[in-house]
Design a protein around this motif. Structure first.
Motif, PDB file in Angstrom:
ATOM      1  N   VAL A  50       0.858  -1.172   0.000  1.00 59.18           N
ATOM      2  CA  VAL A  50       0.000   0.000   0.000  1.00 59.18           C
ATOM      3  C   VAL A  50       0.901   1.230   0.000  1.00 59.18           C
ATOM      4  O   VAL A  50       1.871   1.293   0.760  1.00 59.18           O
ATOM      5  N   PRO A  51       0.621   2.194  -0.878  1.00 61.81           N
ATOM      6  CA  PRO A  51       1.488   3.382  -0.896  1.00 61.81           C
ATOM      7  C   PRO A  51       1.528   4.070   0.465  1.00 61.81           C
ATOM      8  O   PRO A  51       0.545   4.088   1.197  1.00 61.81           O
ATOM      9  N   GLN A  52       2.691   4.625   0.765  1.00 61.63           N
ATOM     10  CA  GLN A  52       2.844   5.336   2.030  1.00 61.63           C
ATOM     11  C   GLN A  52       1.940   6.564   2.022  1.00 61.63           C
ATOM     12  O   GLN A  52       1.895   7.310   1.048  1.00 61.63           O
ATOM     13  N   ILE A  53       1.232   6.748   3.092  1.00 62.90           N
ATOM     14  CA  ILE A  53       0.287   7.854   3.192  1.00 62.90           C
ATOM     15  C   ILE A  53       1.018   9.080   3.710  1.00 62.90           C
ATOM     16  O   ILE A  53       1.651   9.048   4.757  1.00 62.90           O
ATOM     17  N   LYS A  54       0.923  10.169   2.952  1.00 64.16           N
ATOM     18  CA  LYS A  54       1.533  11.436   3.354  1.00 64.16           C
ATOM     19  C   LYS A  54       0.419  12.332   3.891  1.00 64.16           C
ATOM     20  O   LYS A  54      -0.606  12.494   3.245  1.00 64.16           O
ATOM     21  N   PRO A  55       0.611  12.882   5.063  1.00 71.20           N
ATOM     22  CA  PRO A  55      -0.443  13.756   5.602  1.00 71.20           C
ATOM     23  C   PRO A  55      -0.613  15.018   4.761  1.00 71.20           C
ATOM     24  O   PRO A  55       0.333  15.505   4.144  1.00 71.20           O
ATOM     25  N   THR A  56      -1.818  15.496   4.732  1.00 72.59           N
ATOM     26  CA  THR A  56      -2.139  16.749   4.055  1.00 72.59           C
ATOM     27  C   THR A  56      -2.241  17.832   5.114  1.00 72.59           C
ATOM     28  O   THR A  56      -2.924  17.658   6.117  1.00 72.59           O
ATOM     29  N   THR A  57      -1.552  18.945   4.890  1.00 71.07           N
ATOM     30  CA  THR A  57      -1.600  20.025   5.872  1.00 71.07           C
ATOM     31  C   THR A  57      -2.555  21.117   5.416  1.00 71.07           C
ATOM     32  O   THR A  57      -2.510  21.559   4.273  1.00 71.07           O
ATOM     33  N   ASN A  88       7.556  37.540   6.240  1.00 74.88           N
ATOM     34  CA  ASN A  88       7.992  36.747   7.393  1.00 74.88           C
ATOM     35  C   ASN A  88       7.041  35.602   7.717  1.00 74.88           C
ATOM     36  O   ASN A  88       7.095  35.032   8.805  1.00 74.88           O
ATOM     37  N   LEU A  89       6.174  35.293   6.785  1.00 68.72           N
ATOM     38  CA  LEU A  89       5.204  34.220   6.999  1.00 68.72           C
ATOM     39  C   LEU A  89       5.425  33.075   6.014  1.00 68.72           C
ATOM     40  O   LEU A  89       4.490  32.436   5.559  1.00 68.72           O
ATOM     41  N   ALA A  90       6.686  32.818   5.689  1.00 70.36           N
ATOM     42  CA  ALA A  90       7.033  31.771   4.721  1.00 70.36           C
ATOM     43  C   ALA A  90       6.442  30.406   5.071  1.00 70.36           C
ATOM     44  O   ALA A  90       6.074  29.655   4.172  1.00 70.36           O
ATOM     45  N   PRO A  91       6.330  30.032   6.348  1.00 70.38           N
ATOM     46  CA  PRO A  91       5.742  28.712   6.654  1.00 70.38           C
ATOM     47  C   PRO A  91       4.330  28.534   6.095  1.00 70.38           C
ATOM     48  O   PRO A  91       3.896  27.405   5.895  1.00 70.38           O
ATOM     49  N   LEU A  92       3.634  29.634   5.832  1.00 70.52           N
ATOM     50  CA  LEU A  92       2.306  29.504   5.241  1.00 70.52           C
ATOM     51  C   LEU A  92       2.371  28.767   3.908  1.00 70.52           C
ATOM     52  O   LEU A  92       1.489  27.993   3.562  1.00 70.52           O
ATOM     53  N   LYS A  93       3.428  29.011   3.146  1.00 68.71           N
ATOM     54  CA  LYS A  93       3.563  28.370   1.833  1.00 68.71           C
ATOM     55  C   LYS A  93       3.770  26.870   1.939  1.00 68.71           C
ATOM     56  O   LYS A  93       3.610  26.160   0.954  1.00 68.71           O
ATOM     57  N   ALA A  95       1.961  24.856   3.581  1.00 67.85           N
ATOM     58  CA  ALA A  95       0.667  24.179   3.691  1.00 67.85           C
ATOM     59  C   ALA A  95       0.255  23.619   2.331  1.00 67.85           C
ATOM     60  O   ALA A  95       0.500  24.232   1.294  1.00 67.85           O
ATOM     61  N   ASP A  96      -0.386  22.461   2.358  1.00 69.56           N
ATOM     62  CA  ASP A  96      -0.954  21.927   1.131  1.00 69.56           C
ATOM     63  C   ASP A  96      -2.153  22.771   0.706  1.00 69.56           C
ATOM     64  O   ASP A  96      -2.377  22.984  -0.478  1.00 69.56           O
ATOM     65  N   ILE A  97      -2.902  23.218   1.695  1.00 75.01           N
ATOM     66  CA  ILE A  97      -4.043  24.096   1.423  1.00 75.01           C
ATOM     67  C   ILE A  97      -4.019  25.214   2.456  1.00 75.01           C
ATOM     68  O   ILE A  97      -4.018  24.971   3.657  1.00 75.01           O
ATOM     69  N   LEU A  98      -3.995  26.445   1.962  1.00 74.23           N
ATOM     70  CA  LEU A  98      -3.981  27.635   2.823  1.00 74.23           C
ATOM     71  C   LEU A  98      -5.285  28.395   2.603  1.00 74.23           C
ATOM     72  O   LEU A  98      -5.621  28.755   1.472  1.00 74.23           O
ATOM     73  N   LYS A 130      -2.123  35.659  -3.367  1.00 69.90           N
ATOM     74  CA  LYS A 130      -1.708  34.504  -4.172  1.00 69.90           C
ATOM     75  C   LYS A 130      -0.223  34.211  -3.960  1.00 69.90           C
ATOM     76  O   LYS A 130       0.169  33.058  -3.763  1.00 69.90           O
ATOM     77  N   ASN A 131       0.613  35.249  -3.997  1.00 74.63           N
ATOM     78  CA  ASN A 131       2.053  35.068  -3.796  1.00 74.63           C
ATOM     79  C   ASN A 131       2.374  34.502  -2.413  1.00 74.63           C
ATOM     80  O   ASN A 131       3.373  33.813  -2.244  1.00 74.63           O
ATOM     81  N   ALA A 132       1.529  34.800  -1.433  1.00 75.46           N
ATOM     82  CA  ALA A 132       1.740  34.299  -0.073  1.00 75.46           C
ATOM     83  C   ALA A 132       1.367  32.821   0.043  1.00 75.46           C
ATOM     84  O   ALA A 132       1.676  32.188   1.044  1.00 75.46           O
ATOM     85  N   GLY A 133       0.706  32.295  -0.986  1.00 77.06           N
ATOM     86  CA  GLY A 133       0.379  30.876  -0.997  1.00 77.06           C
ATOM     87  C   GLY A 133      -1.068  30.533  -0.704  1.00 77.06           C
ATOM     88  O   GLY A 133      -1.415  29.357  -0.575  1.00 77.06           O
ATOM     89  N   PHE A 134      -1.928  31.516  -0.598  1.00 75.92           N
ATOM     90  CA  PHE A 134      -3.336  31.234  -0.310  1.00 75.92           C
ATOM     91  C   PHE A 134      -3.984  30.550  -1.504  1.00 75.92           C
ATOM     92  O   PHE A 134      -3.851  30.996  -2.636  1.00 75.92           O
TER      93      PHE A 134
END
Length: 184
Positions: A50-57, A88-93, A95-98, A130-134
């Protein structure tokens, strides 16, 4: 009073039984090895990987209202560049879905039909979002009609142009109620 006590005791017994069944079912599910399962097909036993399941953030932020005091600060401190708000909010990018609540229209049309708390953001805001990753915004709130229907429709069109999905609002009831599905 006795009948009430019997109902309470019966309810507690049912709760204990359901909890016990749920606990043992959970333990059984936990014991399944998802990486290597053996499946029996007829008389043949085969190994299936079974393929390894990757969590979605999923990241959710609250109201995004980039006008009034925020706009003044962006003009004064960042020369009108809304992208600087998200530097300064690079971690937002990551996310799989923001997801955010878009707290008002993003348009340059319409007229204020609301109150002194009517919000209409500059159109440059959407490219910064959009550039921030939303990926998606909720556009169902008490400020979507502050600058009348033309600003509302203009915002929907601009969201589409910037490839930012929306949910909760639309040009008609069906569009507003149509769920937005993102596959990751």
């Amino acid at each position: 009073m006795q009948k009430k006590n019997k109902i309470i005791i019966f309810s507690i017994i049912i709760l204990i039984i359901v909890s016990t069944i749920g606990f043992f079912s959970f333990k059984k599910i936990q014991s399944i090895n998802l990486r290597n399962q053996t499946a029996q097909v007829g008389n043949v036993i085969e190994n299936k990987t079974v393929p390894q399941i990757k969590p979605t953030t999923l990241f959710f932020v609250g109201d995004m209202m980039l006008t009034r005091g925020v706009k003044s600060s962006v003009m004064k401190n960042f020369g009108g560049d809304y992208n600087k708000l998200f530097e300064n909010l690079a971690p937002l990018k990551d996310a799989d879905i923001l997801f955010a609540n878009l707290e008002g229209d993003v348009s340059d049309v319409g007229n204020n039909v609301g109150s002194k708390y009517s919000f209409r953001m500059d159109t440059e805001v959407l490219s910064a979002i959009k550039n921030a990753g939303f990926d998606i915004v909720l556009f169902a709130n008490n400020h979507v009609g502050d600058w009348n229907i033309s600003a509302f429709k203009d915002t929907l069109a601009r969201l589409n142009e910037n490839e930012i999905l929306k949910t909760g609002a639309g040009v008609n009831k069906a569009d507003a109620e149509d769920p937005t599905i993102i596959e990751k």
